[in-house]
Design an enzyme around this catalytic site. Structure first.
Site, short mmCIF file in Angstrom:
data_model
loop_
_atom_site.label_atom_id
_atom_site.label_comp_id
_atom_site.label_asym_id
_atom_site.label_seq_id
_atom_site.Cartn_x
_atom_site.Cartn_y
_atom_site.Cartn_z
N HIS A 205 45.26 36.44 41.67
CA HIS A 205 44.56 37.71 41.89
C HIS A 205 43.84 37.82 43.23
O HIS A 205 43.26 38.86 43.52
CB HIS A 205 43.58 38.00 40.75
CG HIS A 205 42.29 37.22 40.84
ND1 HIS A 205 42.20 35.93 40.44
CD2 HIS A 205 41.07 37.55 41.32
CE1 HIS A 205 40.97 35.49 40.64
NE2 HIS A 205 40.26 36.45 41.19
C1 UD1 Z 1 36.96 40.93 41.64
C2 UD1 Z 1 36.03 40.11 42.49
C3 UD1 Z 1 36.54 38.67 42.58
C4 UD1 Z 1 36.79 38.11 41.21
C5 UD1 Z 1 37.68 39.03 40.40
C6 UD1 Z 1 37.79 38.53 38.98
C7 UD1 Z 1 34.89 41.25 44.37
C8 UD1 Z 1 34.91 41.49 45.81
N1 UD1 Z 1 35.96 40.61 43.87
O1 UD1 Z 1 38.22 40.97 42.29
O2 UD1 Z 1 35.58 37.88 43.23
O3 UD1 Z 1 37.42 36.85 41.35
O4 UD1 Z 1 37.09 40.35 40.36
O5 UD1 Z 1 38.90 39.04 38.33
O6 UD1 Z 1 33.94 41.60 43.70
N2 UD1 Z 1 41.76 47.19 38.81
C9 UD1 Z 1 42.26 47.86 37.73
N3 UD1 Z 1 41.56 47.80 36.56
C10 UD1 Z 1 40.39 47.14 36.42
C11 UD1 Z 1 39.88 46.49 37.55
C12 UD1 Z 1 40.57 46.52 38.74
O7 UD1 Z 1 43.32 48.47 37.79
O8 UD1 Z 1 39.82 47.13 35.32
C13 UD1 Z 1 42.55 47.20 40.07
C14 UD1 Z 1 42.18 48.35 41.01
O9 UD1 Z 1 43.33 48.76 41.65
C15 UD1 Z 1 41.26 47.68 42.01
C16 UD1 Z 1 41.84 46.26 42.08
O10 UD1 Z 1 42.31 45.98 40.78
O11 UD1 Z 1 41.27 48.32 43.26
C17 UD1 Z 1 40.83 45.23 42.51
O12 UD1 Z 1 39.65 45.29 41.67
P1 UD1 Z 1 38.24 44.78 42.27
O13 UD1 Z 1 37.25 44.74 41.17
O14 UD1 Z 1 37.90 45.54 43.49
O15 UD1 Z 1 38.56 43.33 42.75
P2 UD1 Z 1 39.25 42.13 42.00
O16 UD1 Z 1 40.48 41.76 42.74
O17 UD1 Z 1 39.37 42.43 40.55
N1 UDP Z 2 41.00 34.95 32.10
C1 UDP Z 2 41.26 35.63 30.92
N2 UDP Z 2 42.44 36.30 30.80
C2 UDP Z 2 43.38 36.33 31.80
C3 UDP Z 2 43.10 35.61 33.00
C4 UDP Z 2 41.89 34.95 33.12
O1 UDP Z 2 40.45 35.61 29.99
O2 UDP Z 2 44.43 36.96 31.63
C5 UDP Z 2 39.72 34.23 32.22
C6 UDP Z 2 39.83 32.78 32.57
O3 UDP Z 2 39.99 32.00 31.41
C7 UDP Z 2 38.51 32.52 33.28
C8 UDP Z 2 38.20 33.82 33.95
O4 UDP Z 2 39.02 34.81 33.31
O5 UDP Z 2 37.48 32.25 32.33
C9 UDP Z 2 38.52 33.77 35.41
O6 UDP Z 2 38.42 35.04 35.95
P1 UDP Z 2 39.22 35.49 37.23
O7 UDP Z 2 40.37 34.59 37.46
O8 UDP Z 2 39.50 36.93 37.06
O9 UDP Z 2 38.13 35.38 38.39
P2 UDP Z 2 37.50 34.17 39.22
O10 UDP Z 2 37.08 33.10 38.29
O11 UDP Z 2 38.52 33.74 40.22
O12 UDP Z 2 36.35 34.83 39.91
#
Ligand code: UD1
Ligand code: UDP
Length: 360
Positions: A205
């Protein structure tokens, strides 16, 4: 008098960290949950409240997606409004997302004490938005709750030694608490037709891997001849890259790759626990792989969780296809592990520190 702690969360990993924290906090404090709405899809938000029985948020600010400045700015304004209205005595923020920074900033400007959970982590890669969020949050928070000795030492290197607490990792608490529940409840392996230890688990991601088609295709090249099927619960961020024509063509030649929607925490823990190996660019998944004794292949140029690499359970491959291939085929640590992340009572320890701040 019972003090009120406002917990600010907004993304998937924050819901997971909040689950054990909420259980510990509510024994001593009123808790006010503020969900920024950074993650909003049912399987990125709602499912975690259900799976982990987290109390429903008192506020959902429904901020949604956006550019970093815009998203963080809208959160800052909306959180400020709630904090002014509710006047909590303390604010807790988690990890390193835009919700973390916005929450911490809104609180300090209102002179409400802030605790940062998962403080002290550094990747030393300032291209990661998370690195900026962590550094800024550690600078402004009043109490820094560190998951490991390494995190404490990184803060010391930056001259931060006051109000630093070595508590262990709340994600370890969550893993210990929810694994037995996942083992009882999850049926995901049967529904995917997979066998214990006979599949790999993949998550991707990071913007560096999802927003760059070349990087994503390099990873796909690395896993193309895996001897095991690979299950890939897809973060919404990967939607666009997966739809790319060249990527589609590549995926059509990889029948062993099962792409599924993101799963809830119980299914995820179950998938992790029974996987042969885990490939990921997630911070949380790297740690859970370690907690569960699984070889982890990290699809990044570096990691914050350096202990897992030193311990020989995590190998950094970036998106290099040959390194990934090698790791899938050869990397197989079996030696005993050391525990770097506490004793599963981090949430209790953090709560005790907050109590002390109120002379409780
Ligand atoms: C965010 C965090 C990252 C974390 C991750 C966990 C920041 C800068 N990044 O990244 O540190 O590791 O969450 O998963 O805060 N989207 C959807 N549905 C949702 C959420 C997101 O479709 O419910 C899509 C949207 O297109 C959005 C993109 O995912 O633009 C990115 O979402 P965003 O929350 O900005 O960043 P993450 O990559 O999820
Ligand atoms: N996770 C989850 N379902 C998924 C992928 C990840 O429950 O399909 C959980 C995973 O077990 C961990 C957390 O989400 O506890 C990690 O989140 P993510 O990878 O989104 O973000 P990061 O830890 O890199 O910030």
């Amino acid at each position: 008098m019972t003090y009120t702690v406002a917990t600010i969360i907004g993304t998937r990993p924050q819901f997971i960290k909040e689950a054990p924290m909420s259980m510990a906090l509510r024994k001593n404090f009123n808790e006010l949950i503020i969900h920024t709405g950074q993650h909003y899809d049912e399987n990125m938000s709602y499912v975690f409240f259900e799976d982990m029985e987290i109390p429903q948020p008192d506020y959902n600010l429904n901020i949604g997606s956006g550019l970093h400045g815009e998203q963080t700015g809208r959160m800052l304004a909306a959180i400020e409004e709630v904090l002014i209205k509710e006047k909590p005595d303390y604010v807790l923020v988690y990890g390193d997302t835009n919700s973390t920074l916005a929450g911490a900033l809104a609180a300090v400007k209102l002179q409400i004490p802030v605790g940062h959970i998962e403080a002290g982590l550094r990747s030393f890669n300032r291209n990661m938005p998370e690195e900026i969020n962590r550094i800024a949050t550690d600078r402004i928070a009043d109490h820094l709750f560190c998951p490991s000795k390494h995190a404490v030492s990184l803060l010391k290197n930056e001259g931060i030694e006051k109000n630093v607490f070595l508590t262990g990792d709340v994600m370890y608490d969550a893993c210990l608490h929810f694994l037995p529940i996942a083992e009882k409840k999850s049926t995901i392996l049967e529904s995917l037709g997979l066998t214990h230890e006979q599949y790999l688990l993949l998550t991707i991601h990071r913007p560096s891997n999802t927003d760059d088609t070349h990087a994503f295709m390099s990873i796909m090249k690395g896993i193309a001849d895996s001897p095991w099927p690979i299950v890939f619960p897809r973060h919404p961020r990967t939607k666009k890259v997966i739809q790319n024509t060249a990527v589609q063509k590549m995926l059509s030649e990889m029948p062993h790759l099962k792409i599924i929607e993101s799963v809830g925490f119980l299914d995820m823990l179950y998938l992790e626990h029974h996987a042969r190996k885990i490939l990921t660019d997630s911070g949380g998944v790297q740690k859970e792989a370690y907690f569960l004794g699984k070889p982890c292949i990290t699809l990044r140029t570096e990691t914050e969780w350096v202990e897992t690499v030193k311990a020989g359970y995590n190998v950094i491959t970036d998106n290099d296809p040959e390194k990934i291939r090698q790791a899938i085929h050869v990397f197989d640590p079996t030696h005993p592990q050391e525990n770097f992340y506490g004793d599963g009572n981090a949430a209790e320890k953090i709560t005790e520190s907050i109590k002390k701040a109120f002379n409780l």
